[in-house]
Enzyme design. Sequence first.
Site, mmCIF file in Angstrom:
data_model
loop_
_atom_site.group_PDB
_atom_site.id
_atom_site.type_symbol
_atom_site.label_atom_id
_atom_site.label_comp_id
_atom_site.label_asym_id
_atom_site.label_seq_id
_atom_site.Cartn_x
_atom_site.Cartn_y
_atom_site.Cartn_z
ATOM 1 N N PRO A 89 -3.903 4.877 2.263
ATOM 2 C CG PRO A 89 -5.649 3.814 3.383
ATOM 3 C CD PRO A 89 -4.409 4.607 3.616
ATOM 4 C CD GLU A 116 -11.968 5.085 10.694
ATOM 5 O OE1 GLU A 116 -12.571 5.006 9.617
ATOM 6 O OE2 GLU A 116 -11.716 4.099 11.422
ATOM 7 N NE ARG A 154 16.871 -1.252 -5.483
ATOM 8 C CZ ARG A 154 17.047 -1.478 -6.769
ATOM 9 N NH1 ARG A 154 16.439 -0.696 -7.651
ATOM 10 N NH2 ARG A 154 17.797 -2.468 -7.191
ATOM 11 C CG ASP A 169 16.355 -2.854 -10.787
ATOM 12 O OD1 ASP A 169 17.027 -3.875 -11.018
ATOM 13 O OD2 ASP A 169 16.564 -2.104 -9.825
#
Length: 249
Positions: A89, A116, A154, A169
Site C-alpha cells: 500500500p 503487518e 493482456r 482501451d
Amino acid sequence: MKIDVLTLFPEMFEGVFGASILGKAKEKGIVSLQAVNFRNYANNKHNTVDDYPYGGGGGMVLKPEPVFAAVEDLQVEPEAKPRVILMCPQGETFTQRKAEELSKESHLVLICGHYEGYDERIREHLVTDELSIGDYVLTGGEIPAMAVIDSVVRLLPGVLGNETSAVTDSYSTGLLEHPHYTRPPEFRGWSVPDILVSGHHAKIEAWRREQSLLRTLRRRPDMLEKVELTAKERKWLKEMADSARHSDV
C-alpha cells in the site's frame, strides 16, 4: 514472458491462472504463470515466515530469509535478473503506463505480503518496484497481484483476439474510452447514434475522439492535463465545461 508470484496462499491463483484471457495466454505458451509458496523456503523447523517487530508494536513482520531465498531460486540465469515487484500500500500507484512498461519485461516476480509488513531489507536490497492498486488496505497482496498480472498479460502480442483492443482501451490513450454500441440498432426506444451506422469512417473516428474527450472531462478532468490536445480541442472542452457550470447554477 515468465511470471512468478510469491505467496502464502498459492491456491488463490488456481482459478485466475486457468480461466479467461490468462488461461488462454498460458495455453498458447505466451506466458508462464506460477504461484510459489515462499513458506517452503523458510529456514527453520516450524517453517515460520514472520516474526515480532524489533522495537515492539502490534502485528508480525515477514522475515527476509524465505523471500530472498525464493527469489534467488527463481532466477535461473544470474545475469538475467527479474523485475521484482513488492505489492504494497506504500508503493507507486499502478497505472496503465506501468502495465505497458512491465509488459516489455521477460520475467516478473511479484511478492504478496501479509501481516503487518515486510522486513525493510526486502525493500532496500531485493525489490525493483513497489506497487499499490489504490489508497486502501487489503488483507494481503494476492488480489493486487492478480490485477497487475491481468493488466500486463493482456498487452502481450497474441493474447487478445483484436490487437487494437489494448491500444484503444481507457487510459492507454490518456483518455477514457468512447461509448460502444452493438446490435440491435434500437432497443426499448433507445437508438444507436446515426454516425456509427453511417459508414463514414473519418467522421466516426472524429465522433469517438470527441466522446472520449467529453467523457474524460466529465469523469476524470485531471487526466486532461497530461493529454496532448489541439487548440481546437482545448477551446471546445472549455466551452463544454463552461456550459456544464452554467447548467448547474
